[in-house]
Design an enzyme around this catalytic site. Sequence first.
Site, PDB file in Angstrom:
ATOM      1  N   HIS A  22       0.857  -1.203   0.000  1.00 45.52           N
ATOM      2  CA  HIS A  22       0.000   0.000   0.000  1.00 45.52           C
ATOM      3  C   HIS A  22       0.886   1.245   0.000  1.00 45.52           C
ATOM      4  O   HIS A  22       1.495   1.563   1.009  1.00 45.52           O
ATOM      5  CB  HIS A  22      -0.894   0.014   1.246  1.00 45.52           C
ATOM      6  CG  HIS A  22      -1.820   1.194   1.333  1.00 45.52           C
ATOM      7  ND1 HIS A  22      -3.156   1.066   1.623  1.00 45.52           N
ATOM      8  CD2 HIS A  22      -1.623   2.515   1.184  1.00 45.52           C
ATOM      9  CE1 HIS A  22      -3.730   2.248   1.648  1.00 45.52           C
ATOM     10  NE2 HIS A  22      -2.808   3.162   1.386  1.00 45.52           N
ATOM     11  N   HIS A  24       1.415   5.455  -1.752  1.00 45.77           N
ATOM     12  CA  HIS A  24       1.027   6.581  -2.618  1.00 45.77           C
ATOM     13  C   HIS A  24       2.306   7.162  -3.211  1.00 45.77           C
ATOM     14  O   HIS A  24       3.149   7.670  -2.453  1.00 45.77           O
ATOM     15  CB  HIS A  24       0.326   7.671  -1.803  1.00 45.77           C
ATOM     16  CG  HIS A  24      -0.885   7.157  -1.080  1.00 45.77           C
ATOM     17  ND1 HIS A  24      -2.159   7.263  -1.588  1.00 45.77           N
ATOM     18  CD2 HIS A  24      -1.018   6.502   0.106  1.00 45.77           C
ATOM     19  CE1 HIS A  24      -3.021   6.707  -0.746  1.00 45.77           C
ATOM     20  NE2 HIS A  24      -2.356   6.234   0.299  1.00 45.77           N
ATOM     21  N   LYS A 112      -9.583  -0.529  -5.280  1.00 49.46           N
ATOM     22  CA  LYS A 112      -9.541   0.187  -4.004  1.00 49.46           C
ATOM     23  C   LYS A 112     -10.875   0.844  -3.713  1.00 49.46           C
ATOM     24  O   LYS A 112     -11.404   1.588  -4.540  1.00 49.46           O
ATOM     25  CB  LYS A 112      -8.437   1.257  -4.081  1.00 49.46           C
ATOM     26  CG  LYS A 112      -8.313   2.111  -2.843  1.00 49.46           C
ATOM     27  CD  LYS A 112      -7.761   1.334  -1.660  1.00 49.46           C
ATOM     28  CE  LYS A 112      -7.937   2.095  -0.369  1.00 49.46           C
ATOM     29  NZ  LYS A 112      -6.735   2.569   0.226  1.00 49.46           N
ATOM     30  N   HIS A 149     -10.353   1.103   2.348  1.00 50.75           N
ATOM     31  CA  HIS A 149     -10.102   2.165   3.330  1.00 50.75           C
ATOM     32  C   HIS A 149     -11.287   2.088   4.293  1.00 50.75           C
ATOM     33  O   HIS A 149     -12.391   2.512   3.973  1.00 50.75           O
ATOM     34  CB  HIS A 149     -10.023   3.538   2.656  1.00 50.75           C
ATOM     35  CG  HIS A 149      -9.700   4.627   3.638  1.00 50.75           C
ATOM     36  ND1 HIS A 149      -8.493   5.283   3.659  1.00 50.75           N
ATOM     37  CD2 HIS A 149     -10.414   5.135   4.674  1.00 50.75           C
ATOM     38  CE1 HIS A 149      -8.475   6.151   4.665  1.00 50.75           C
ATOM     39  NE2 HIS A 149      -9.642   6.081   5.291  1.00 50.75           N
ATOM     40  N   HIS A 187      -4.289  -0.507   6.168  1.00 48.50           N
ATOM     41  CA  HIS A 187      -3.759   0.327   7.263  1.00 48.50           C
ATOM     42  C   HIS A 187      -4.644   0.312   8.513  1.00 48.50           C
ATOM     43  O   HIS A 187      -5.174   1.329   8.937  1.00 48.50           O
ATOM     44  CB  HIS A 187      -3.498   1.771   6.814  1.00 48.50           C
ATOM     45  CG  HIS A 187      -4.563   2.396   5.928  1.00 48.50           C
ATOM     46  ND1 HIS A 187      -5.891   2.392   6.251  1.00 48.50           N
ATOM     47  CD2 HIS A 187      -4.470   3.047   4.751  1.00 48.50           C
ATOM     48  CE1 HIS A 187      -6.567   3.016   5.293  1.00 48.50           C
ATOM     49  NE2 HIS A 187      -5.726   3.425   4.369  1.00 48.50           N
ATOM     50  N   ASP A 260       1.586   2.688   3.536  1.00 42.86           N
ATOM     51  CA  ASP A 260       0.730   3.863   3.379  1.00 42.86           C
ATOM     52  C   ASP A 260       1.575   5.137   3.336  1.00 42.86           C
ATOM     53  O   ASP A 260       1.139   6.197   3.795  1.00 42.86           O
ATOM     54  CB  ASP A 260      -0.332   3.952   4.481  1.00 42.86           C
ATOM     55  CG  ASP A 260      -1.432   4.949   4.126  1.00 42.86           C
ATOM     56  OD1 ASP A 260      -1.548   5.322   2.942  1.00 42.86           O
ATOM     57  OD2 ASP A 260      -2.163   5.364   5.047  1.00 42.86           O
TER      58      ASP A 260
END
Length: 360
Positions: A22, A24, A112, A149, A187, A260
């Site tokens: 995971h 970004h 996602k 999420h 997360h 994350d």
Amino acid sequence: MSTHSPTQTPNRLVIRQPDDWHVHVRDGEMLNEVVNFTARQFARAIIMPNLANPVTTAEAAENYRTRILGALDTHMDTHLEFTPLMTCYLTDTIDPKEIEGGFTRGIFTACKLYPANATTNSSHGVTDIQNIYSVLETMQRIRMPLLVHGEVTDKHIDIFDREAVFIDRILSKIVADFPGLKIVFEHITTKDAVDFVQAGNAQIAATITPHHLVYNRSAIFEGGIRPHLYCLPIAKREVHRLALRAAATSGSPKFFLGTDSAPHTVENKQSGCGCAGVFNAPFAIESYAKTFEEEDALDKLEGFASEYGPQFYGLPLNPRKIILKRTEVEVPKTLKIMDTQIIPFHAEETLPWRFAGFED
Ligand code: NCD
Ligand code: ZN
């Protein structure tokens, strides 16, 4: 005199190269600057699709993957071999055929789910889970993982309760309605999530970040407000942090690594309305190693970091091994990125382990 020698802690650890399930890595100039921190340590990474223009088609994912590969410093570091695993951002109106086509062609690895407005760039997210039931049916059939999420977005729900309420109201229902759907609860931040995942069948697993293992919610306000510790889901009470540490180091294949890492410029963090996200990519494996050592569980690090993730996703284990050396590493106060700075996780701290390249 006793002949018993004290337990020796190792000075060198060799583990299979980890993956980040995971992350970004952003886009444009920021992508060029940040992706190499991830690619230096991890062989593969699940790339989050929450760009300003979310990745909702296979074509957009292919183009994004090309931009990521183009941003790699392969000329600087010949060891760099990195595979971005692309994800599709679910919206209320997304077509299951687009998802199935992208998955079958090997472009999408997973989808996602962002509840609409739960976090950064999630305004196009799903407003009601019923809206994507046909998508979930397709995903269950083709064995495509759903990455969640897990926070409700209802303003009346206290921010520290949003994950637990999400389990009760939404995740339990998805699990009951789609017992064959592979789900990664991303997360996780609560004991409730640990318990839920542990009690579930083999189709459900969870990722745990380095930072949620390190600090609790009080730390965000220690001596003043600390914007660089603000992320979503927000860190919870100490009892939850301890449950996460126990889960990560338990050796259960249901819990695996997902940083994350979510970079934002210093201006966007230190502001009247600061962005959520911790930039932990630069020293990610070092941070996990520190936590695992504190828990006397260094022998469990490889499973968590390098084995349980690929096993869950049905992907091969990485052939290469990395070396971690017991050498103190000073984490810089800031990293110069673009024309500004990003403050890394553990800034100005000393970590006891250093990533020291690959075993021959
Ligand atoms: C992430 C981001 O900035 O994209 N922020 C964060 O606090 N983790 C989004 C997310 O994963 O929630
Ligand atoms: Zn994220």
